[in-house]
Scaffold this motif. Structure first.
Motif, PDB file in Angstrom:
ATOM      1  N   THR A 112       0.828  -1.214   0.000  1.00 33.40           N
ATOM      2  CA  THR A 112       0.000   0.000   0.000  1.00 33.40           C
ATOM      3  C   THR A 112       0.858   1.258   0.000  1.00 33.40           C
ATOM      4  O   THR A 112       0.559   2.225  -0.706  1.00 33.40           O
ATOM      5  N   ALA A 113       1.925   1.257   0.795  1.00 32.90           N
ATOM      6  CA  ALA A 113       2.792   2.441   0.864  1.00 32.90           C
ATOM      7  C   ALA A 113       3.423   2.738  -0.485  1.00 32.90           C
ATOM      8  O   ALA A 113       3.443   3.887  -0.944  1.00 32.90           O
ATOM      9  N   GLY A 114       3.933   1.701  -1.135  1.00 36.42           N
ATOM     10  CA  GLY A 114       4.538   1.902  -2.441  1.00 36.42           C
ATOM     11  C   GLY A 114       3.550   2.429  -3.458  1.00 36.42           C
ATOM     12  O   GLY A 114       3.874   3.320  -4.262  1.00 36.42           O
ATOM     13  N   LEU A 115       2.325   1.918  -3.429  1.00 36.68           N
ATOM     14  CA  LEU A 115       1.302   2.347  -4.384  1.00 36.68           C
ATOM     15  C   LEU A 115       0.820   3.764  -4.087  1.00 36.68           C
ATOM     16  O   LEU A 115       0.774   4.632  -4.977  1.00 36.68           O
ATOM     17  N   LEU A 116       0.447   4.038  -2.837  1.00 38.76           N
ATOM     18  CA  LEU A 116      -0.187   5.312  -2.502  1.00 38.76           C
ATOM     19  C   LEU A 116       0.796   6.472  -2.426  1.00 38.76           C
ATOM     20  O   LEU A 116       0.464   7.588  -2.827  1.00 38.76           O
ATOM     21  N   ILE A 117       1.986   6.248  -1.901  1.00 35.49           N
ATOM     22  CA  ILE A 117       2.960   7.337  -1.841  1.00 35.49           C
ATOM     23  C   ILE A 117       3.300   7.812  -3.249  1.00 35.49           C
ATOM     24  O   ILE A 117       3.317   9.006  -3.549  1.00 35.49           O
ATOM     25  N   THR A 118       3.561   6.855  -4.135  1.00 36.89           N
ATOM     26  CA  THR A 118       3.925   7.213  -5.511  1.00 36.89           C
ATOM     27  C   THR A 118       2.792   7.927  -6.225  1.00 36.89           C
ATOM     28  O   THR A 118       2.984   9.001  -6.814  1.00 36.89           O
ATOM     29  N   THR A 119       1.593   7.344  -6.176  1.00 34.66           N
ATOM     30  CA  THR A 119       0.472   7.932  -6.908  1.00 34.66           C
ATOM     31  C   THR A 119       0.034   9.262  -6.313  1.00 34.66           C
ATOM     32  O   THR A 119      -0.345  10.179  -7.045  1.00 34.66           O
ATOM     33  N   THR A 120       0.086   9.397  -4.994  1.00 38.10           N
ATOM     34  CA  THR A 120      -0.321  10.647  -4.349  1.00 38.10           C
ATOM     35  C   THR A 120       0.603  11.792  -4.725  1.00 38.10           C
ATOM     36  O   THR A 120       0.150  12.895  -5.065  1.00 38.10           O
ATOM     37  N   ILE A 121       1.908  11.545  -4.681  1.00 38.60           N
ATOM     38  CA  ILE A 121       2.871  12.604  -5.002  1.00 38.60           C
ATOM     39  C   ILE A 121       2.796  12.977  -6.485  1.00 38.60           C
ATOM     40  O   ILE A 121       2.806  14.167  -6.840  1.00 38.60           O
ATOM     41  N   ILE A 122       2.703  11.980  -7.354  1.00 39.07           N
ATOM     42  CA  ILE A 122       2.630  12.262  -8.794  1.00 39.07           C
ATOM     43  C   ILE A 122       1.375  13.062  -9.126  1.00 39.07           C
ATOM     44  O   ILE A 122       1.432  14.079  -9.834  1.00 39.07           O
ATOM     45  N   SER A 123       0.229  12.615  -8.624  1.00 39.16           N
ATOM     46  CA  SER A 123      -1.023  13.317  -8.933  1.00 39.16           C
ATOM     47  C   SER A 123      -1.045  14.711  -8.311  1.00 39.16           C
ATOM     48  O   SER A 123      -1.604  15.645  -8.893  1.00 39.16           O
ATOM     49  N   TRP A 124      -0.417  14.873  -7.150  1.00 44.15           N
ATOM     50  CA  TRP A 124      -0.385  16.188  -6.494  1.00 44.15           C
ATOM     51  C   TRP A 124       0.460  17.169  -7.297  1.00 44.15           C
ATOM     52  O   TRP A 124       0.044  18.306  -7.540  1.00 44.15           O
ATOM     53  N   ILE A 125       1.636  16.745  -7.723  1.00 45.38           N
ATOM     54  CA  ILE A 125       2.527  17.638  -8.467  1.00 45.38           C
ATOM     55  C   ILE A 125       1.923  18.006  -9.817  1.00 45.38           C
ATOM     56  O   ILE A 125       1.805  19.187 -10.171  1.00 45.38           O
ATOM     57  N   ILE A 126       1.516  17.005 -10.586  1.00 47.94           N
ATOM     58  CA  ILE A 126       0.986  17.268 -11.934  1.00 47.94           C
ATOM     59  C   ILE A 126      -0.321  18.042 -11.854  1.00 47.94           C
ATOM     60  O   ILE A 126      -0.530  19.017 -12.592  1.00 47.94           O
ATOM     61  N   GLY A 127      -1.212  17.638 -10.972  1.00 48.23           N
ATOM     62  CA  GLY A 127      -2.512  18.296 -10.862  1.00 48.23           C
ATOM     63  C   GLY A 127      -2.399  19.749 -10.456  1.00 48.23           C
ATOM     64  O   GLY A 127      -3.090  20.615 -11.009  1.00 48.23           O
ATOM     65  N   ASN A 128      -1.505  20.045  -9.510  1.00 53.07           N
ATOM     66  CA  ASN A 128      -1.376  21.426  -9.046  1.00 53.07           C
ATOM     67  C   ASN A 128      -0.691  22.326 -10.075  1.00 53.07           C
ATOM     68  O   ASN A 128      -1.086  23.484 -10.245  1.00 53.07           O
ATOM     69  N   ILE A 129       0.307  21.795 -10.752  1.00 50.02           N
ATOM     70  CA  ILE A 129       0.974  22.612 -11.777  1.00 50.02           C
ATOM     71  C   ILE A 129       0.019  22.901 -12.930  1.00 50.02           C
ATOM     72  O   ILE A 129      -0.115  24.061 -13.368  1.00 50.02           O
ATOM     73  N   LEU A 130      -0.665  21.858 -13.424  1.00 46.99           N
ATOM     74  CA  LEU A 130      -1.603  22.066 -14.527  1.00 46.99           C
ATOM     75  C   LEU A 130      -2.769  22.956 -14.094  1.00 46.99           C
ATOM     76  O   LEU A 130      -3.212  23.834 -14.851  1.00 46.99           O
ATOM     77  N   GLY A 131      -3.275  22.730 -12.881  1.00 51.50           N
ATOM     78  CA  GLY A 131      -4.381  23.546 -12.394  1.00 51.50           C
ATOM     79  C   GLY A 131      -3.992  24.998 -12.203  1.00 51.50           C
ATOM     80  O   GLY A 131      -4.769  25.916 -12.512  1.00 51.50           O
ATOM     81  N   GLY A 132      -2.757  25.231 -11.708  1.00 51.23           N
ATOM     82  CA  GLY A 132      -2.294  26.598 -11.535  1.00 51.23           C
ATOM     83  C   GLY A 132      -2.121  27.322 -12.858  1.00 51.23           C
ATOM     84  O   GLY A 132      -2.526  28.482 -13.008  1.00 51.23           O
ATOM     85  N   LEU A 133      -1.533  26.630 -13.829  1.00 52.03           N
ATOM     86  CA  LEU A 133      -1.341  27.254 -15.144  1.00 52.03           C
ATOM     87  C   LEU A 133      -2.676  27.485 -15.846  1.00 52.03           C
ATOM     88  O   LEU A 133      -2.885  28.528 -16.480  1.00 52.03           O
ATOM     89  N   ALA A 134      -3.588  26.495 -15.720  1.00 53.20           N
ATOM     90  CA  ALA A 134      -4.901  26.659 -16.362  1.00 53.20           C
ATOM     91  C   ALA A 134      -5.708  27.770 -15.699  1.00 53.20           C
ATOM     92  O   ALA A 134      -6.491  28.464 -16.367  1.00 53.20           O
ATOM     93  N   GLY A 135      -5.535  27.960 -14.398  1.00 49.90           N
ATOM     94  CA  GLY A 135      -6.232  29.040 -13.719  1.00 49.90           C
ATOM     95  C   GLY A 135      -5.684  30.401 -14.081  1.00 49.90           C
ATOM     96  O   GLY A 135      -6.439  31.385 -14.164  1.00 49.90           O
ATOM     97  N   TYR A 136      -4.373  30.467 -14.313  1.00 50.01           N
ATOM     98  CA  TYR A 136      -3.767  31.757 -14.665  1.00 50.01           C
ATOM     99  C   TYR A 136      -4.001  32.092 -16.142  1.00 50.01           C
ATOM    100  O   TYR A 136      -4.334  33.231 -16.488  1.00 50.01           O
ATOM    101  N   PHE A 137      -3.820  31.085 -17.004  1.00 47.82           N
ATOM    102  CA  PHE A 137      -4.043  31.300 -18.444  1.00 47.82           C
ATOM    103  C   PHE A 137      -5.405  30.721 -18.834  1.00 47.82           C
ATOM    104  O   PHE A 137      -5.507  29.872 -19.718  1.00 47.82           O
ATOM    105  N   LYS A 138      -6.433  31.151 -18.164  1.00 53.08           N
ATOM    106  CA  LYS A 138      -7.747  30.541 -18.314  1.00 53.08           C
ATOM    107  C   LYS A 138      -8.377  30.753 -19.682  1.00 53.08           C
ATOM    108  O   LYS A 138      -9.301  30.022 -20.062  1.00 53.08           O
ATOM    109  N   ASN A 139      -7.928  31.720 -20.445  1.00 53.42           N
ATOM    110  CA  ASN A 139      -8.512  31.980 -21.759  1.00 53.42           C
ATOM    111  C   ASN A 139      -7.839  31.201 -22.886  1.00 53.42           C
ATOM    112  O   ASN A 139      -8.277  31.278 -24.030  1.00 53.42           O
TER     113      ASN A 139
END
Length: 335
Positions: A112-139
């Protein structure tokens, strides 16, 4: 001293109260269910055709009650449980007797640790970067496309998405295995043959968590950024002629990450609870599958072991975030 009195001590007390209340609830809830583990064992024995006279049944019931630590009243069991818990002993598993609960948890925890630590960190980094850029360049067209994709993916329940991936890539297009953590008969070892086999088996469970995790972090971050871009300091930065990329990363996304750090810590704290639905769908040998089996069999000790560690993990993650948050937010250091 002011930091300890006003900031540190209240949070440590809050941590202890949350752990105490959470573990108390964990202790009493399984015992309020109609499942009686002792009676289930006796029923299994008698259902196999073994004849037992009433005296033998009573003697077996008494022996099992003592072995499982269920003798005495509920409050006697409760205080005995806390005495064992302080020592890190949850007792033996009732349905895998006499294997200690901690041994079973230690077997399942690395999966569980190997699965969740990896997926949580990857989804957090990618999701926040894409979400931040999409929120700033929303048009921008790509930002609107990502927003539409996230709006479609975000409401999908984890178990539905897991089943879709399982049907698509394990049955219709059989690229990945449908169940398990590694191939049957594979020798466990630190070598490429086992590691590659493990990665192949964990790919579908990981993708189900990563994709939906990215969508969730994307939507949250985009909402946060949509409020930050209207702040005065962002307007001043634009008026000062700073580059859009500099404003987006150093001013907007950096400040938008502050509340997201709390979500990351809580997600990592939930590792001790396992990814219940995902692990069941893919028959993944983690804590979620272990907890599901414990619930079905009425294994009080195993249920309390997994859920108690989950309570301590989440409360500990919250405490850790509170302690390190001043490092990220200078406003808290100032106060």
């Amino acid at each position: 001293m002011l930091f300890i009195k006003r900031y540190l001590l209240p949070r440590i007390v809050q941590f202890l109260v949350v752990v105490f209340v959470g573990i108390t609830i964990v202790f009493f809830v399984p015992r309020l269910t109609p499942v009686d583990p002792v009676q289930q064992v006796i029923s299994q024995i008698t259902s196999q055709g073994a004849f037992m006279d009433p005296a033998a049944v009573d003697a077996l019931r008494q022996s099992l009650t003592e072995l499982y630590g269920l003798e005495g009243g509920m409050f006697q069991q409760y205080f005995a449980f806390w005495g064992r818990l302080i020592k890190g002993d949850f007792g033996p598993s009732l349905f895998q007797f006499p294997t200690p609960v901690m041994d079973l948890i230690m077997i399942s925890l690395p999966w569980t640790a190997g699965l969740l630590i990896t997926t949580t960190i990857i989804s957090w980094i990618i999701g926040n970067i894409l979400g931040g850029l999409a929120g700033y360049f929303k048009n921008k067209a790509w930002a609107k496309t990502l927003d539409n994709i996230s709006m479609v993916l975000r409401p999908i329940p984890y178990y539905i998405f897991s089943l879709l991936l399982l049907i698509l890539f394990a049955y219709l297009i059989p690229i990945f295995p449908s169940a398990g953590g590694y191939s049957v008969g594979r020798r466990i070892g630190f070598n490429w043959a086992f590691i590659s086999d493990l990665l192949i088996h964990s790919f579908l469970p990981a993708m189900s968590l990563v994709i939906l995790g990215i969508a969730a972090n994307f939507m949250t971050m985009k909402l946060i950024v949509s409020n930050i871009v209207a702040e005065d300091y962002v307007m001043y930065a634009k008026a000062g002629g700073l580059k859009e990329s500099t404003i987006a990363f150093k001013y907007v996304i950096k400040n938008g990450l502050l509340p997201q750090i709390t979500g990351l810590a809580l997600s990592l704290g939930q590792i001790f609870g396992g990814a219940l639905i995902t692990e069941i769908v893919f028959s993944y040998p983690g804590l979620g599958t272990l907890l599901y089996g414990a619930i079905n069999s009425g294994d009080y000790n195993l249920i309390m072991g997994v859920t108690s560690l989950s309570v301590i993990g989440i409360a500990g993650a919250t405490l850790l975030v509170d302690l390190i948050y001043p490092l990220f937010d200078p406003r808290i250091r100032y106060r």
